[in-house]
Design a protein around this motif. Sequence first.
Motif, PDB file in Angstrom:
ATOM      1  N   VAL A 156      -9.773   2.258  -0.441  1.00  0.00           N
ATOM      2  CA  VAL A 156     -10.143   3.593   0.042  1.00  0.00           C
ATOM      3  C   VAL A 156      -9.280   4.653  -0.648  1.00  0.00           C
ATOM      4  O   VAL A 156      -9.774   5.695  -1.075  1.00  0.00           O
ATOM      5  CB  VAL A 156      -9.982   3.668   1.578  1.00  0.00           C
ATOM      6  N   TRP A 157      -7.985   4.360  -0.753  1.00  0.00           N
ATOM      7  CA  TRP A 157      -7.053   5.325  -1.365  1.00  0.00           C
ATOM      8  C   TRP A 157      -6.942   5.148  -2.878  1.00  0.00           C
ATOM      9  O   TRP A 157      -6.185   5.860  -3.530  1.00  0.00           O
ATOM     10  CB  TRP A 157      -5.657   5.193  -0.735  1.00  0.00           C
ATOM     11  N   CYS A 208       0.854  -1.204   0.000  1.00  0.00           N
ATOM     12  CA  CYS A 208       0.000   0.000   0.000  1.00  0.00           C
ATOM     13  C   CYS A 208       0.882   1.243   0.000  1.00  0.00           C
ATOM     14  O   CYS A 208       0.597   2.229  -0.692  1.00  0.00           O
ATOM     15  CB  CYS A 208      -0.908   0.019   1.237  1.00  0.00           C
ATOM     16  N   LEU A 211       1.389   4.016  -2.861  1.00  0.00           N
ATOM     17  CA  LEU A 211       1.202   5.440  -2.550  1.00  0.00           C
ATOM     18  C   LEU A 211       2.382   6.252  -3.085  1.00  0.00           C
ATOM     19  O   LEU A 211       2.195   7.357  -3.616  1.00  0.00           O
ATOM     20  CB  LEU A 211       1.057   5.635  -1.039  1.00  0.00           C
ATOM     21  N   ASN A 245      -8.645  -3.094   2.207  1.00  0.00           N
ATOM     22  CA  ASN A 245      -9.540  -1.966   2.452  1.00  0.00           C
ATOM     23  C   ASN A 245      -8.851  -0.638   2.156  1.00  0.00           C
ATOM     24  O   ASN A 245      -9.374   0.211   1.424  1.00  0.00           O
ATOM     25  CB  ASN A 245     -10.022  -2.002   3.909  1.00  0.00           C
ATOM     26  N   LEU A 246      -7.630  -0.487   2.709  1.00  0.00           N
ATOM     27  CA  LEU A 246      -6.915   0.785   2.538  1.00  0.00           C
ATOM     28  C   LEU A 246      -6.631   1.063   1.059  1.00  0.00           C
ATOM     29  O   LEU A 246      -6.808   2.192   0.577  1.00  0.00           O
ATOM     30  CB  LEU A 246      -5.604   0.780   3.338  1.00  0.00           C
ATOM     31  N   GLU A 284      -6.866  -5.536   6.113  1.00  0.00           N
ATOM     32  CA  GLU A 284      -6.799  -4.078   6.275  1.00  0.00           C
ATOM     33  C   GLU A 284      -6.209  -3.419   5.032  1.00  0.00           C
ATOM     34  O   GLU A 284      -6.629  -2.339   4.618  1.00  0.00           O
ATOM     35  CB  GLU A 284      -5.914  -3.707   7.481  1.00  0.00           C
ATOM     36  N   SER A 285      -5.243  -4.113   4.435  1.00  0.00           N
ATOM     37  CA  SER A 285      -4.576  -3.538   3.265  1.00  0.00           C
ATOM     38  C   SER A 285      -5.513  -3.496   2.067  1.00  0.00           C
ATOM     39  O   SER A 285      -5.489  -2.538   1.282  1.00  0.00           O
ATOM     40  CB  SER A 285      -3.321  -4.342   2.928  1.00  0.00           C
TER      41      SER A 285
END
Lengths: 321, 342, 378
Positions: A162-163, A124, A128, A158-159, A155-156
Amino acid sequence: MQIARDILLQSYRAMRTIRVFEERLHVEFATGEIPGFVHLYCGEEASAVGVCAHLTDTDTIASTHRGHGHCIAKGVEVHGMMAEIYGRQTGVCRGKGGSMHIADLSKGMLGANGIVGGGPPLICGAALSHKTLKDNGVAIAFYGDGASNEGFTLESLNLASVWKLPAVFVVEDNGYGEATGSSYACAGTQKDRAAGFGMTYLECDGTDFFEVYETAREAIEHARSGRGPVMLHVHLARWYGHFEGDAMTYRAAGEVAREKENRDCLKIFREKVTGAGLLDASALDDIDTAVEDEVESAVQAAKAAPWPEDSALMADVYVTY
Amino acid sequence: MSKKSFRQAINEALRQEMRRDPTVVLMGEDIAGGQGGTSGVEDAWGGVLGVTKGLYTEFGPERVLDTPISEAAYIGAAAGAAATGLRPVAELMFVDFIGSCLDQVLNQAAKFRYMFGGKARTPMVIRAMYGAGFNAAAQHSQSLYPLFTHIPGLKVVIPSSPYEAKGLLIEAIRDDDPVIFLENKVMYDEEEDVPDESYTIPFGEANITREGDDVTIVAIGRMVGMANEAADRLEKQGITCTVIDPRTTSPLDEQTILDCVAETGRLIVVDESSPRCNMACDISALVAEQAFHTLKAPIKRVVPPHTPVPFSTPLEKLYMPSAEKIEAAVKSVMSQTTREVA
Amino acid sequence: MSKTPIALTMPKFGLAMTEGKLASWTVQVGQAVKQGDELADIETSKITSGYESPAAGTLRKQIGQAGETLPVGALIGVLADADVSDADIEAFITQFQAEQAPQEGADEASARASGPQTVQVGDYSLNVQESGSGTGLPVLLIHGFGGDLSNWQLTQEPLAAHRRVISFDLPGHGASSKSVQDGSLTALAASVAELLKTLDIPKAHIVGHSLGGGVALSLLRDQPEKVASLTLIAPAGVGKTVNADFLSGFAEADRNRAMQTELEKLVHNKALIGRKMVDAVMRARRLDGARDALRTITAACFEQDKQKDALLPVLENAKVPVQVFWGQEDAILSVEAASSLPDHVATHLYPDVGHLPQMEKATEVNKLIESFLEKAEA
């Protein structure tokens, strides 16, 4: 399917290198000369190579404890890898990482990882970086069906959604997390997990290079073009134990033999390219010979290489301290 | 130069580094706040205690990234971003939440450089609040710097005032190693003169805030102010103390501590973290090992008891070190002098 | 001798000083002293300095205790003749403190209000400290390499009785902006001229220390009409050499311990360099751009241990009064250069003094400057 001849040759060479490298390690490990843990990637070669065929050094991958294949596919140099596995000063990590921590950031290889599920959060971040620095890069997390159950991984996913990151999550589903079958350990399906995060899901047979290549192309194009992350579910099988020394008593007699007979990615590749007249068998034979020589030379060089100096113990904990 | 609060000093450090270096990005839970809310207000909080207020407005969503409540993912993302060209500053909100993402710090960020044979740089900062005294109870009040200090590969910074906070945070952001930057939440409104310009305070150099002849007091973070207060009171009673603020527990300025103990012959360490294996233990061991012959009296540690941080005000007060407790400890070591040292 | 008791009060070293710590008494109660004898050591946030007796007499009472921090103006002791009765001393104390009490707050407020101000001077933003007023021509104080206006903390106030006295941080120094153009003496002198113009001062007495002395000489060369007189303290531009190790060590020191070592080279009496002074210098040095500014100045003004500017001819042709102070133990710019000064220059050399005569011999230097200024205007 149109794949350039040089890509076919390079891909075959990478897969063959992984196979020979790993089988040689299997033999050498048994002699007791290789310290620590070694996890072999044999049987899964088409996945690493089919994905990495679409990447350049700008793109980033994160790997797993079973990382040799990803390293070779991403261009990490074989002599340096072998020396690293032997714990020598000439290793890519100067003998301080070993099999589970081979990394080469100059090749966009963010490291094998001794922690199951360690890679997805890192990816992630790498994604980024690509997005922020606008270098058109993508970031790929390879992880197994075992790691797919880690909270970090979920979680990754999801992140990344989201991003809206340029990331691809490659689930290399070899059916086992250590000694436990994924039929037991993974509730639901990977597809539903991707859907749960609103993430594009693709899957393929990981023993067929062409299928991986084509599906990975689609996944990576999707991510690279800014349309968000993708989960790429690759079905394959591992040929050796979780680590070297694992007697695999949890697998039915004949299971591995059947995999080798029916789902050997190298055999399938050779049949397809020669059958379609894309490459001559002799060209492949030449690669086989060259790879044998390269791995042999890597082993001999590693065995002959010096151990790290005592001063290496204190070196490189920090950039400055 | 103008009076700035601890909160403003940190905000200014972040703002100035973000202006200076486009690779500096912030990430954390509600560091802007309001994304996806129904009001359309996008900088609703600026951090749970307002430390990052206004940065979203200046730098926008590409540089100030609100995260889901998902510590493992974004602390890991900070590590991955740092290894691939950014200088992320991730806010963990309360340091107690490290439980949700310790792997990303312990096994990833801290290890990259060594494990990869020196070929990685991981210039990331994790900012987090620590400390008791806020009635925040056991899961929001811990002083976990010993945990990070224990991990090779991490640097650990604990500023004791607004001036220190700004200079140390700018240094942390420019540093090429992973840095844990811990802010005592009780101190956010404390004010002092802080330069308007950017400046850096190097890591590993302790700050001597009082000079005296009788006792050396090493104090960490918010404890420095308490130690100064105790030293000022004691001076009126004829006992003078040297107060040392190590600024960073990793690296630790061992030399300054040893030099000062050699001058005073007595050592007190004031540490807000739980007493077993904390900095007070570490510094005591250092002095016992390397300066035993200079000690005139036993070392004394002013630390909380080995309990979780209690909620109720009188219990929390009982738990915390204080200027009064430090003063009593100084008097105790002055009366316990066991030998004269040539 | 003083029949009437004399109040010894917390002195004010520099305008920013609002309180001081009585570090120690150097004279015991009952001991006789001469005027100028050191009575006590006073420590401020920037410097530790001796408190000199304002008159001859006997120290009769110590009111401030060693270690005590007291506001400027607070009574710390009483001086009187030995035959003044104890009762009279006590009465004096009671009366003094009764009168003093209500004023304390007001004094503090006025001291704070008159702290340094930022003045925009062309492209520079300069930190400027003003004090004093009166009929005399203004005095401009120019500090040296890596210094700041606090180098004049023992100078500015005493000179301000009859005139406006201005100290400031040179470009690249203290709290001023960090650009120094090409870093040359000429460029710095131009910034000084610009400052005088901004402050609406057509002509001033210029006092320059070290590199600031070189700046002052360059100003006299380039804009002589602005200079009423020149006081040079261990000036650059006169001799040929400089302590190059000091220049780099002083500019680059990134730890207080290293800075302490460098600062001690500036003085003969090393005890002058306290922890707080070191800390104050380091605070300025840590600012972004501060080290770069010093590097630029070093490159422009020096070649290894050679000074690039030869300004002795400026002095030889000077049409204004000039005086020079130099410490004979100066380890930065050797006092040997003083021997080449032209005859018309009044030269004051001090044994057992280093590169900072204005701090190490403050009282004497201040008196000589004061009378020099009066003479120059007469």
